[in-house]
Motif scaffolding. Structure first.
Motif, PDB file in Angstrom:
ATOM      1  N   PRO B  14     -16.998  33.516  30.475  1.00 12.02           N
ATOM      2  CA  PRO B  14     -17.186  34.860  31.058  1.00 12.02           C
ATOM      3  C   PRO B  14     -17.943  34.766  32.365  1.00 12.02           C
ATOM      4  N   GLY B  15     -17.471  35.513  33.350  1.00 13.24           N
ATOM      5  CA  GLY B  15     -18.063  35.470  34.677  1.00 13.24           C
ATOM      6  C   GLY B  15     -17.443  34.430  35.581  1.00 13.24           C
ATOM      7  N   GLY B  16     -16.595  33.580  35.019  1.00  9.31           N
ATOM      8  CA  GLY B  16     -15.976  32.515  35.793  1.00  9.31           C
ATOM      9  C   GLY B  16     -14.756  32.961  36.565  1.00  9.31           C
ATOM     10  N   SER B  17     -14.119  31.993  37.213  1.00  9.43           N
ATOM     11  CA  SER B  17     -12.949  32.265  38.052  1.00  9.43           C
ATOM     12  C   SER B  17     -11.802  31.347  37.684  1.00  9.43           C
ATOM     13  N   ARG B  67     -11.774  42.592  41.388  1.00  9.44           N
ATOM     14  CA  ARG B  67     -12.034  41.287  40.756  1.00  9.44           C
ATOM     15  C   ARG B  67     -10.874  40.311  40.964  1.00  9.44           C
ATOM     16  N   ASN B  84     -11.562  36.603  39.517  1.00  4.23           N
ATOM     17  CA  ASN B  84     -13.010  36.391  39.534  1.00  4.23           C
ATOM     18  C   ASN B  84     -13.693  37.291  38.516  1.00  4.23           C
ATOM     19  N   SER B  85     -14.954  36.980  38.232  1.00  3.56           N
ATOM     20  CA  SER B  85     -15.761  37.783  37.296  1.00  3.56           C
ATOM     21  C   SER B  85     -14.993  38.055  36.005  1.00  3.56           C
ATOM     22  N   LEU B  86     -14.442  37.011  35.449  1.00  5.99           N
ATOM     23  CA  LEU B  86     -13.583  37.179  34.273  1.00  5.99           C
ATOM     24  C   LEU B  86     -14.371  37.644  33.061  1.00  5.99           C
ATOM     25  N   ARG B  87     -13.697  38.460  32.248  1.00 10.83           N
ATOM     26  CA  ARG B  87     -14.298  39.028  31.039  1.00 10.83           C
ATOM     27  C   ARG B  87     -13.434  38.664  29.848  1.00 10.83           C
ATOM     28  N   ASP B  90      -9.981  40.031  29.583  1.00 15.62           N
ATOM     29  CA  ASP B  90      -8.933  39.497  30.461  1.00 15.62           C
ATOM     30  C   ASP B  90      -8.120  38.405  29.761  1.00 15.62           C
ATOM     31  N   SER B 124     -16.957  31.943  25.761  1.00 17.82           N
ATOM     32  CA  SER B 124     -18.061  30.990  25.907  1.00 17.82           C
ATOM     33  C   SER B 124     -18.046  29.980  24.758  1.00 17.82           C
TER      34      SER B 124
END
Lengths: 110, 124
Positions: B14-17, B67, B84-87, B90, B124
């Protein structure tokens, strides 16, 4: 909640006919073309109907599409076991400036 | 044969690209708009973004606006989606699809050729 509304499921026996509805509004179905997609289990979607009622090359004429006002309908005649799939309608929404898919309808061939 | 093939999916925190690619063949790539569509596990289809044949005009779903970035390299016959800013939401299968005309964002923005998809997992 999808902008385009479809029944979650329909079912019928082999050889019978079935219809799947797609209800929208004046900002999508009411002023543009509708397309339909078939997604067989564990595969990518495939275009089934475009411009409300046209079939791409290779799609059997058992599949048909129509539109009236803010609703569209997919018809399938002479159901076969291989027609068991998820079906989605789609249209551009001019108010949202976005493409919309219906929630999908699971067709079960009994 | 007209074909599009996606790549670049994978596991990301999470938060990655992540950058997805879609290689096109069998048609004049620059003449057609292109679209990304995703499908969460067990859920329906969700339109993500579209780009015109020239690359000048882009359209995004509200859920990814700000994003995700859709782009294309017509010299390489390749479509991209930078995420970007993956959740976690997604997560899903991402499909690349060809549109029937060069313009995007209109009633002719249906998808006439689909790829097999690439899987994105945000966890994660």
């Amino acid at each position: 909640q999808s902008v385009l509304t479809q029944p979650p499921s329909v079912s019928a026996a082999p050889g019978q006919n079935v219809t799947i509805s797609c209800s929208g509004s004046s900002s999508n179905i009411g002023n543009t073309y509708v397309s339909w997609y078939q997604q067989l289990p564990r595969t990518a979607p495939k275009l089934l109907i475009y411009d409300n009622s046209k079939r791409p090359s290779g799609v059997p004429d058992r599949f048909s599409g129509s539109k009236s006002g803010t609703s569209a309908t997919l018809g399938i005649t002479g159901l076969q076991a291989g027609d068991e799939a998820d079906y989605y309608c789609g249209a551009w929404d001019s108010s949202l400036s976005a493409w919309m898919f219906g929630g999908g309808t699971k067709l079960t061939v009994l | 044969e007209v074909q599009v093939v996606e790549s670049g999916g994978g596991l990301v925190q999470p938060g990655g690209s992540l950058r997805l690619s879609c290689a096109a063949s069998g048609f004049t790539f620059s003449s057609y708009a292109m679209t990304w569509v995703r499908q969460a596990p067990g859920k329906g289809l969700e339109w993500v973004a579209a780009v015109s044949g020239s690359g000048r005009n882009t359209y995004y779903a509200d859920s990814v606006k700000g994003r995700f970035t859709i782009s294309r390299d017509n010299s390489k016959n390749t479509l991209y989606l930078v995420m970007n800013s993956l959740r976690a939401v997604d997560t899903g299968e991402y499909y690349c699809a060809k549109n029937p005309i060069g313009a995007a964002g209109n009633g002719y923005s249906f998808m006439d050729v689909w790829g097999k998809g690439t899987t994105v997992t945000v966890s994660s």
